[in-house]
Enzyme design. Sequence first.
Site, PDB file in Angstrom:
ATOM      1  N   GLN A  25       0.606  -1.163   0.028  1.00 33.62           N
ATOM      2  CA  GLN A  25      -0.080   0.143   0.103  1.00 33.62           C
ATOM      3  C   GLN A  25       0.877   1.278  -0.078  1.00 33.62           C
ATOM      4  OE1 GLN A  25      -3.230   0.276   2.927  1.00 33.62           O
ATOM      5  NE2 GLN A  25      -2.860   2.624   3.060  1.00 33.62           N
ATOM      6  N   GLU A  26       1.811   1.164   0.983  1.00 30.14           N
ATOM      7  CA  GLU A  26       2.862   2.403   0.922  1.00 30.14           C
ATOM      8  C   GLU A  26       3.346   2.731  -0.529  1.00 30.14           C
ATOM      9  OE1 GLU A  26       6.895   3.986   3.076  1.00 30.14           O
ATOM     10  OE2 GLU A  26       6.430   1.985   2.554  1.00 30.14           O
ATOM     11  N   ARG A  27       3.843   1.448  -0.981  1.00 31.50           N
ATOM     12  CA  ARG A  27       4.605   1.679  -2.462  1.00 31.50           C
ATOM     13  C   ARG A  27       3.562   1.962  -3.342  1.00 31.50           C
ATOM     14  NH1 ARG A  27       8.566  -3.121  -0.682  1.00 31.50           N
ATOM     15  NH2 ARG A  27       9.993  -1.663   0.428  1.00 31.50           N
ATOM     16  N   GLN A  63       9.229  18.818 -35.156  1.00 29.26           N
ATOM     17  CA  GLN A  63       8.780  17.420 -35.131  1.00 29.26           C
ATOM     18  C   GLN A  63       9.397  16.640 -33.882  1.00 29.26           C
ATOM     19  OE1 GLN A  63      10.507  14.888 -38.203  1.00 29.26           O
ATOM     20  NE2 GLN A  63       8.511  13.628 -38.346  1.00 29.26           N
ATOM     21  N   LEU A 121      13.084  20.425 -22.492  1.00 25.50           N
ATOM     22  CA  LEU A 121      12.189  21.355 -23.404  1.00 25.50           C
ATOM     23  C   LEU A 121      11.828  22.882 -23.408  1.00 25.50           C
ATOM     24  CD1 LEU A 121       9.328  18.535 -24.498  1.00 25.50           C
ATOM     25  CD2 LEU A 121      11.449  19.470 -25.868  1.00 25.50           C
ATOM     26  N   GLY A 123      14.423  24.323 -22.251  1.00 27.22           N
ATOM     27  CA  GLY A 123      15.937  24.922 -22.396  1.00 27.22           C
ATOM     28  C   GLY A 123      16.308  25.570 -21.194  1.00 27.22           C
ATOM     29  N   THR A 149      14.581   1.919  -2.637  1.00 30.46           N
ATOM     30  CA  THR A 149      15.185   2.494  -3.650  1.00 30.46           C
ATOM     31  C   THR A 149      14.533   1.756  -4.631  1.00 30.46           C
ATOM     32  OG1 THR A 149      17.177   0.953  -3.692  1.00 30.46           O
ATOM     33  CG2 THR A 149      17.381   3.232  -2.455  1.00 30.46           C
ATOM     34  N   ASN A 150      14.808   2.341  -5.885  1.00 31.91           N
ATOM     35  CA  ASN A 150      14.137   1.371  -7.100  1.00 31.91           C
ATOM     36  C   ASN A 150      14.794   0.346  -7.346  1.00 31.91           C
ATOM     37  OD1 ASN A 150      11.822   3.458  -7.167  1.00 31.91           O
ATOM     38  ND2 ASN A 150      12.505   4.161  -9.002  1.00 31.91           N
TER      39      ASN A 150
END
Length: 164
Positions: A25-27, A63, A121, A123, A149-150
């Site tokens: 749930q936390e995650r 583009q 984008l 800049g 951590t991931n």
Amino acid sequence: MRVSVSNLLGQENAGFGYLKSQLPQERLSIAVLGQAAAQRAFDEGVRFTRDRKAFGKTILDFQNTRFTLADLAIKLQVGWAHIDWAIRRHVAGELTPEEGAAAKAWHTDLQFEAADTALQLHGGAGYMNEYPIARFWRDARVPRIYGGTNEIMKEIVGRALSAV
């Protein structure tokens, strides 16, 4: 510290187990915040590129800008569908620790990607505090750390694959 038995919440020495039972749930909550922040950074990038001009046309008219934002739009669409799926699983009591970990990792990585892309984008303006994207970019770094951590999230997912 000593706590009288009458003041215990739950069973004695079971606190870590209680904590672990709520990690999905936390995650998931971190994933939801990451997805929402990714959307906000994207929206800011679109708004800025619609208004800012270079070489006589808006940045969005190039583009490369359109393709870059289209790529993020696609990822955001998939991300929202995944968040809906994960919330349904959580409400049903079926969200696994691996699914919560995967959601946290993916959506916070998307948050950072969206913030970084939108800043690019903008800049040089994107790095100035007058623009919200500068804060979004700074704030996008920490969610990939807290809640585990991931890299640890990937370890959790990977270990589950090894157990199959």
